[in-house]
Write a protein that holds these residues in place. Structure first.
Motif, mmCIF file in Angstrom:
data_model
loop_
_atom_site.group_PDB
_atom_site.id
_atom_site.type_symbol
_atom_site.label_atom_id
_atom_site.label_comp_id
_atom_site.label_asym_id
_atom_site.label_seq_id
_atom_site.Cartn_x
_atom_site.Cartn_y
_atom_site.Cartn_z
ATOM 1 N N HIS A 28 -11.732 -0.855 3.966
ATOM 2 C CA HIS A 28 -10.399 -0.181 4.123
ATOM 3 C C HIS A 28 -9.334 -1.092 4.127
ATOM 4 C CE1 HIS A 28 -11.830 3.947 4.388
ATOM 5 N NE2 HIS A 28 -12.865 3.444 5.147
ATOM 6 N N ARG A 30 -6.545 -3.355 5.634
ATOM 7 C CA ARG A 30 -6.205 -4.212 6.959
ATOM 8 C C ARG A 30 -7.484 -4.414 7.565
ATOM 9 N NH1 ARG A 30 -1.216 -6.070 6.059
ATOM 10 N NH2 ARG A 30 -1.311 -6.619 8.237
ATOM 11 N N HIS A 31 -8.526 -4.313 7.064
ATOM 12 C CA HIS A 31 -9.740 -4.549 7.541
ATOM 13 C C HIS A 31 -10.374 -6.067 7.383
ATOM 14 C CE1 HIS A 31 -11.580 -0.508 8.861
ATOM 15 N NE2 HIS A 31 -10.260 -0.535 8.829
ATOM 16 N N HIS A 80 1.407 -3.035 1.476
ATOM 17 C CA HIS A 80 0.833 -2.245 2.527
ATOM 18 C C HIS A 80 1.840 -0.680 2.602
ATOM 19 C CE1 HIS A 80 -2.009 -5.044 3.314
ATOM 20 N NE2 HIS A 80 -1.047 -6.042 3.353
ATOM 21 N N ASP A 135 -15.767 -4.222 7.300
ATOM 22 C CA ASP A 135 -15.386 -3.142 8.397
ATOM 23 C C ASP A 135 -14.694 -3.819 9.694
ATOM 24 O OD1 ASP A 135 -15.945 -0.356 9.418
ATOM 25 O OD2 ASP A 135 -16.911 -1.538 10.845
ATOM 26 N N ARG A 136 -13.613 -3.281 9.866
ATOM 27 C CA ARG A 136 -12.784 -3.417 11.233
ATOM 28 C C ARG A 136 -12.599 -2.062 11.923
ATOM 29 N NH1 ARG A 136 -10.760 -8.085 13.421
ATOM 30 N NH2 ARG A 136 -8.894 -8.015 14.518
ATOM 31 N N SER A 137 -13.357 -1.135 11.652
ATOM 32 C CA SER A 137 -13.079 0.470 12.119
ATOM 33 C C SER A 137 -12.734 0.628 13.513
ATOM 34 C CB SER A 137 -13.884 1.250 11.314
ATOM 35 O OG SER A 137 -15.469 0.972 11.943
ATOM 36 N N ILE A 139 -11.350 -1.387 15.343
ATOM 37 C CA ILE A 139 -9.775 -2.106 15.474
ATOM 38 C C ILE A 139 -8.415 -1.474 14.810
ATOM 39 C CG2 ILE A 139 -8.450 -4.253 15.719
ATOM 40 C CD1 ILE A 139 -11.045 -5.578 16.206
ATOM 41 N N GLU A 140 -8.904 -1.228 13.375
ATOM 42 C CA GLU A 140 -7.902 -0.756 12.729
ATOM 43 C C GLU A 140 -8.413 0.570 12.070
ATOM 44 O OE1 GLU A 140 -5.225 -2.285 11.607
ATOM 45 O OE2 GLU A 140 -5.475 -4.135 12.377
ATOM 46 N N THR A 141 -7.308 1.397 11.628
ATOM 47 C CA THR A 141 -7.764 2.926 11.239
ATOM 48 C C THR A 141 -8.317 2.692 9.884
ATOM 49 O OG1 THR A 141 -5.492 2.939 10.217
ATOM 50 C CG2 THR A 141 -5.661 3.695 12.657
ATOM 51 N N ASP A 143 -8.325 3.870 5.740
ATOM 52 C CA ASP A 143 -7.177 4.005 4.831
ATOM 53 C C ASP A 143 -7.529 5.123 3.804
ATOM 54 O OD1 ASP A 143 -5.494 3.514 2.921
ATOM 55 O OD2 ASP A 143 -5.946 1.697 2.022
ATOM 56 N N ASN A 161 -15.048 -6.569 13.582
ATOM 57 C CA ASN A 161 -14.620 -5.982 14.690
ATOM 58 C C ASN A 161 -14.454 -7.124 15.795
ATOM 59 O OD1 ASN A 161 -14.236 -3.196 14.184
ATOM 60 N ND2 ASN A 161 -16.116 -3.531 13.418
#
Length: 182
Positions: A28, A30-31, A80, A135-137, A139-141, A143, A161
């Motif tokens: 996603h 910003r991940h 973005h 994956d940084r889900s 911390i970030e939403t 997309d 993360n």
């Protein structure tokens, strides 16, 4: 350096040539895909370019008209803010050949970073040796413009993360297991 050996036979010769693996980096917005790609590039000595940067030349005229922004650098830095517009214009570039941008990127680089369209992915996944999902889900939403979903059977998860140092360790582990770089 990572390379695959391939033998090509024809009626006259047998040749062995080397090529670096082709990698797709998904996740996603910003991940941390570009950050992960830079680390993979350093660990595995392979080249990459962000799909946004590679696509900019093709979609620049339409972006300039639509946004009123003349500078390619500013358009890239503000991508973005216009994620759906970029996705739509890249889709037009990939019509009728859904692999057009992928072929363009892989003709000059070993990694494609940031594909978003499921249709493009389905048509071009055969062109890649490995697919990584960043994956940084936690911390970030997630997309909404990303139509590709993580598939643990065909993709290698890279957990982003934590800290940058933890990301480097996670990438090194993924690269070691896939490319035997130990």
């Amino acid at each position: 350096m990572l390379e695959n050996e391939t033998q090509v036979e024809d009626a006259h010769t047998v040749e062995t040539f080397h090529r670096k693996p082709k990698i797709l980096i998904l996740g996603h917005g910003r991940h941390g895909k570009d950050t992960a790609a830079k680390i993979i590039s350093e660990v595995c000595d392979i080249s990459f370019v962000s799909s946004s940067w590679a696509a900019l030349d093709a979609i620049y005229p339409a972006l300039k008209i639509t946004t009123g922004i003349d500078s390619k650098i500013e358009l890239y830095n503000r991508r973005h803010e216009n994620r759906e517009l970029w996705k739509s214009l890249i889709g037009l570039y990939n019509t009728p050949d859904k692999t057009a941008l992928t072929k363009h990127i892989l003709s000059k680089n070993d990694m494609y970073v940031g594909m978003r369209c499921k249709d493009e992915y389905e048509h071009s996944k055969i062109l890649f040796d490995h697919v990584f999902w960043v994956d940084r889900s936690n911390i970030e939403t997630v997309d909404k413009s990303m139509s590709i979903e993580y598939n643990p059977e065909t993709m290698i998860m890279i957990d982003n993360n934590g800290t940058l140092d933890e990301l480097k360790v996670n990438i090194k582990g993924a690269c070691d297991s896939v490319f035997n770089t130990e």
